[in-house]
Design a protein around this motif. Structure first.
Motif, PDB file in Angstrom:
ATOM      1  N   TRP A   1       0.705  -1.108   0.003  1.00  0.00           N
ATOM      2  CA  TRP A   1       0.111   0.119  -0.075  1.00  0.00           C
ATOM      3  C   TRP A   1       0.940   1.290  -0.086  1.00  0.00           C
ATOM      4  CZ3 TRP A   1      -4.750   0.063  -1.167  1.00  0.00           C
ATOM      5  CH2 TRP A   1      -5.688  -1.084  -1.061  1.00  0.00           C
TER       6      TRP A   1
ATOM      7  N   TYR B   1      -2.668   6.104  -6.105  1.00  0.00           N
ATOM      8  CA  TYR B   1      -4.067   6.071  -5.121  1.00  0.00           C
ATOM      9  C   TYR B   1      -4.719   7.430  -4.960  1.00  0.00           C
ATOM     10  CZ  TYR B   1      -7.574   4.126  -2.132  1.00  0.00           C
ATOM     11  OH  TYR B   1      -8.799   3.844  -1.431  1.00  0.00           O
TER      12      TYR B   1
ATOM     13  N   ALA C   1      -8.495   2.132   8.228  1.00  0.00           N
ATOM     14  CA  ALA C   1      -8.186   1.809   7.106  1.00  0.00           C
ATOM     15  C   ALA C   1      -8.625   3.033   6.147  1.00  0.00           C
ATOM     16  CB  ALA C   1      -8.718   0.507   6.382  1.00  0.00           C
TER      17      ALA C   1
ATOM     18  N   GLY D   1      -6.758   5.045   4.104  1.00  0.00           N
ATOM     19  CA  GLY D   1      -6.230   5.486   2.901  1.00  0.00           C
ATOM     20  C   GLY D   1      -5.287   6.907   2.917  1.00  0.00           C
TER      21      GLY D   1
ATOM     22  N   ALA E   1     -10.175   9.698   2.910  1.00  0.00           N
ATOM     23  CA  ALA E   1     -11.248   9.910   2.320  1.00  0.00           C
ATOM     24  C   ALA E   1     -12.443  10.453   3.188  1.00  0.00           C
ATOM     25  CB  ALA E   1     -11.688   8.913   1.286  1.00  0.00           C
TER      26      ALA E   1
ATOM     27  N   ASP F   1      -4.605   3.611   9.826  1.00  0.00           N
ATOM     28  CA  ASP F   1      -4.302   2.690   8.393  1.00  0.00           C
ATOM     29  C   ASP F   1      -2.792   1.845   8.943  1.00  0.00           C
ATOM     30  OD1 ASP F   1      -5.149   2.731   5.427  1.00  0.00           O
ATOM     31  OD2 ASP F   1      -3.368   1.839   5.637  1.00  0.00           O
ATOM     32  N   PHE F   2      -2.866   0.777   8.608  1.00  0.00           N
ATOM     33  CA  PHE F   2      -1.680  -0.127   8.743  1.00  0.00           C
ATOM     34  C   PHE F   2      -0.581   0.161   7.628  1.00  0.00           C
ATOM     35  CE2 PHE F   2      -2.102  -4.475   6.320  1.00  0.00           C
ATOM     36  CZ  PHE F   2      -2.161  -3.585   5.061  1.00  0.00           C
ATOM     37  N   SER F   3      -0.610   1.353   6.708  1.00  0.00           N
ATOM     38  CA  SER F   3       0.273   1.738   5.927  1.00  0.00           C
ATOM     39  C   SER F   3       0.981   3.061   6.517  1.00  0.00           C
ATOM     40  CB  SER F   3      -0.481   1.769   4.345  1.00  0.00           C
ATOM     41  OG  SER F   3       0.305   2.879   3.874  1.00  0.00           O
TER      42      SER F   3
ATOM     43  N   MET G   1       0.307   5.830   4.017  1.00  0.00           N
ATOM     44  CA  MET G   1      -0.705   6.267   3.863  1.00  0.00           C
ATOM     45  C   MET G   1      -1.047   7.392   5.190  1.00  0.00           C
ATOM     46  SD  MET G   1      -2.664   5.086   1.283  1.00  0.00           S
ATOM     47  CE  MET G   1      -2.751   3.926   0.169  1.00  0.00           C
TER      48      MET G   1
ATOM     49  N   MET H   1      -2.037   1.786  12.574  1.00  0.00           N
ATOM     50  CA  MET H   1      -2.597   0.806  13.493  1.00  0.00           C
ATOM     51  C   MET H   1      -3.262  -0.145  12.778  1.00  0.00           C
ATOM     52  SD  MET H   1      -5.386   2.073  16.304  1.00  0.00           S
ATOM     53  CE  MET H   1      -4.386   3.576  17.125  1.00  0.00           C
ATOM     54  N   ASP H   2      -3.205  -1.566  13.066  1.00  0.00           N
ATOM     55  CA  ASP H   2      -3.952  -2.538  12.371  1.00  0.00           C
ATOM     56  C   ASP H   2      -5.264  -2.576  12.920  1.00  0.00           C
ATOM     57  OD1 ASP H   2      -5.002  -4.747  11.239  1.00  0.00           O
ATOM     58  OD2 ASP H   2      -2.933  -6.215  12.006  1.00  0.00           O
ATOM     59  N   GLY H   3      -6.292  -2.604  11.855  1.00  0.00           N
ATOM     60  CA  GLY H   3      -7.668  -2.521  12.217  1.00  0.00           C
ATOM     61  C   GLY H   3      -8.036  -3.780  12.870  1.00  0.00           C
TER      62      GLY H   3
ATOM     63  N   PHE I   1     -14.418   0.574   2.571  1.00  0.00           N
ATOM     64  CA  PHE I   1     -13.489  -0.365   1.506  1.00  0.00           C
ATOM     65  C   PHE I   1     -12.176  -0.869   2.408  1.00  0.00           C
ATOM     66  CE2 PHE I   1     -15.572   2.956  -0.842  1.00  0.00           C
ATOM     67  CZ  PHE I   1     -16.856   2.335  -1.183  1.00  0.00           C
ATOM     68  N   GLY I   2     -12.349  -0.844   3.759  1.00  0.00           N
ATOM     69  CA  GLY I   2     -11.198  -1.026   4.352  1.00  0.00           C
ATOM     70  C   GLY I   2     -11.295  -2.700   5.023  1.00  0.00           C
TER      71      GLY I   2
ATOM     72  N   PHE J   1      -9.643  -6.942   4.959  1.00  0.00           N
ATOM     73  CA  PHE J   1      -8.788  -7.667   6.180  1.00  0.00           C
ATOM     74  C   PHE J   1      -8.852  -9.340   6.156  1.00  0.00           C
ATOM     75  CE2 PHE J   1      -9.380  -4.130   9.136  1.00  0.00           C
ATOM     76  CZ  PHE J   1      -8.800  -3.156   8.556  1.00  0.00           C
TER      77      PHE J   1
HETATM   78  C1  LIG Z   1      -9.155   0.583  -0.679  1.00  0.00           C
HETATM   79  S1  LIG Z   1      -8.350   1.276   0.456  1.00  0.00           S
HETATM   80  C2  LIG Z   1      -9.620   2.071   1.163  1.00  0.00           C
HETATM   81  C3  LIG Z   1      -9.111   3.610   1.733  1.00  0.00           C
HETATM   82  C4  LIG Z   1     -10.170   4.705   2.215  1.00  0.00           C
HETATM   83  N1  LIG Z   1     -10.846   4.126   3.428  1.00  0.00           N
HETATM   84  C5  LIG Z   1     -10.911   5.123   0.973  1.00  0.00           C
HETATM   85  O1  LIG Z   1     -12.062   5.051   0.975  1.00  0.00           O
HETATM   86  O2  LIG Z   1     -10.275   5.647   0.053  1.00  0.00           O
HETATM   87  C6  LIG Z   1      -7.935   0.177   1.419  1.00  0.00           C
HETATM   88  C7  LIG Z   1      -6.936   0.752   2.757  1.00  0.00           C
HETATM   89  O3  LIG Z   1      -6.956  -0.335   4.009  1.00  0.00           O
HETATM   90  C8  LIG Z   1      -5.583  -0.527   4.475  1.00  0.00           C
HETATM   91  N2  LIG Z   1      -5.692  -1.616   5.147  1.00  0.00           N
HETATM   92  C9  LIG Z   1      -5.432  -2.780   4.539  1.00  0.00           C
HETATM   93  N3  LIG Z   1      -5.375  -3.688   5.430  1.00  0.00           N
HETATM   94  C10 LIG Z   1      -5.382  -3.134   6.577  1.00  0.00           C
HETATM   95  C11 LIG Z   1      -5.364  -3.378   8.175  1.00  0.00           C
HETATM   96  N4  LIG Z   1      -5.364  -4.814   8.343  1.00  0.00           N
HETATM   97  N5  LIG Z   1      -5.184  -2.622   9.173  1.00  0.00           N
HETATM   98  C12 LIG Z   1      -5.269  -1.181   8.715  1.00  0.00           C
HETATM   99  N6  LIG Z   1      -5.463  -0.606   7.465  1.00  0.00           N
HETATM  100  C13 LIG Z   1      -5.416  -1.855   6.584  1.00  0.00           C
HETATM  101  C14 LIG Z   1      -4.741  -0.055   3.257  1.00  0.00           C
HETATM  102  O4  LIG Z   1      -3.661   0.279   3.691  1.00  0.00           O
HETATM  103  C15 LIG Z   1      -5.683   0.951   2.218  1.00  0.00           C
HETATM  104  O5  LIG Z   1      -5.206   2.157   3.033  1.00  0.00           O
END
Ligand SMILES: C[S@@+](CC[C@H](N)C(=O)[O-])C[C@H]1O[C@@H](n2cnc3c(N)ncnc32)[C@H](O)[C@@H]1O
Length: 263
Positions: A7, A14, A45, A47, A50, A66-68, A71, A88-90, A107-108, A112
């Motif tokens: 990510w 993105y 999550a 991103g 948004a 977000d875990f990235s 981001m 943070m890991d969701g 969309f987060g 997972f």
């Molecule tokens: C499709 S993007 C959606 C981002 C944002 N919510 C949006 O609507 O644009 C998915 C996001 O989920 C994050 N993500 C994926 N797995 C995750 C996890 N286990 N913990 C936290 N964030 C995570 C990714 O880093 C990415 O930023």
């Protein structure tokens, strides 16, 4: 999908392409949610933030997670003073129980590996009576370029085994299951709405498709010849649609809004 570094590498693309599109769904999702200067809001999550930015513009105190790390750094750089961002890991939020009035994951959580744990974590940190907003895609192939490529590959190369989608996405795309899973996680009476927006695929990306689509398994799995066929099909569809620079790809989200159960 489960690698924060992947990510991190996607941030520029993105922000330029996906974020303006997902922002439309976040605005729609939060339109009816009471959010003001006293509201504590968590975006899981996030991103490029948004949903977090929509809430922050309404004056809420927002934590974007977000875990990235990339981001998170980007959101921290563009966010106003009432928005904080943390890695943070969701699936394991470092947040006390009942801390937030409104929790959001657009969309987060659907991505997972343990998406049920993600939903339970979301419920745990939402105060009793607080509101959760969850966004998922209605189509099994998701949205935007992925949705288009899936359609094209299924038609032109039916022999290809396409990459499997995350379990959370395939489960939560069914409104009845989405409702049941939210109730099982600790929410009550989820209301589910469908929201559709066009993703505007810029045709100039086809000139540099390997770089821009280089992190999409549906693209990288293709041979050079298959890529040419797919690109030609995209241009043909744009011609057919009468568009010059872009091909609109209608994409539908399911948006669930529910209250945290009090007991
Ligand atoms: C499709 S993007 C959606 C981002 C944002 N919510 C949006 O609507 O644009 C998915 C996001 O989920 C994050 N993500 C994926 N797995 C995750 C996890 N286990 N913990 C936290 N964030 C995570 C990714 O880093 C990415 O930023």
């Amino acid at each position: 999908m489960n690698d924060p570094e992947r990510w991190d590498r996607m941030i520029a693309n993105y922000e330029e392409q996906a974020h303006p599109f997902t922002e439309l769904f976040s605005s729609a999702a939060l339109a009816s949610v009471p959010i003001g200067p006293e509201t504590e809001v968590l975006d899981i999550a996030t991103g490029i933030g948004a949903a977090a930015l929509v809430a922050a513009r309404r004056g809420a105190r927002v934590l974007a997670t977000d875990f990235s790390p990339g981001m998170v750094a980007r959101v921290a750089a563009i966010g106003p003073a009432n928005l904080r961002a943390e890695v943070m890991d969701g699936q394991a939020l470092a947040i006390e129980d009942g801390r937030f009035d409104v929790t959001i994951s657009m969309f987060g959580i659907m991505l997972f590996p343990d998406w049920r744990k993600g939903l339970r974590e979301m419920a745990r940190v939402t105060r009793p009576g607080g509101i959760a907003v969850l966004g998922t895609w209605k189509n099994e192939a998701g949205a935007a370029t992925n949705l288009l490529l899936t359609e094209i590959l299924c038609t032109r190369f039916p022999e290809l085994a396409l990459p499997t989608m995350p379990e959370g996405m395939t489960t939560l795309r069914d409104p009845a299951r989405l409702r049941d899973e939210m109730v099982a996680a600790g929410f009550e009476a989820p209301a589910i709405a469908e929201v559709t927006h066009d993703f505007m695929l810029r045709l100039d990306i086809l000139d540099d498709a390997d770089r821009i689509l280089g992190l999409m398994p549906h693209w990288t799995m293709l041979s050079a010849e298959q890529k040419m066929t797919a690109a030609a099909e995209i241009r043909r569809r744009a011609d057919e649609a009468g568009t010059v620079d872009v091909l609109p790809i209608p994409s539908t989200a399911l948006i669930a809004i529910a209250r945290r159960r009090c007991t």
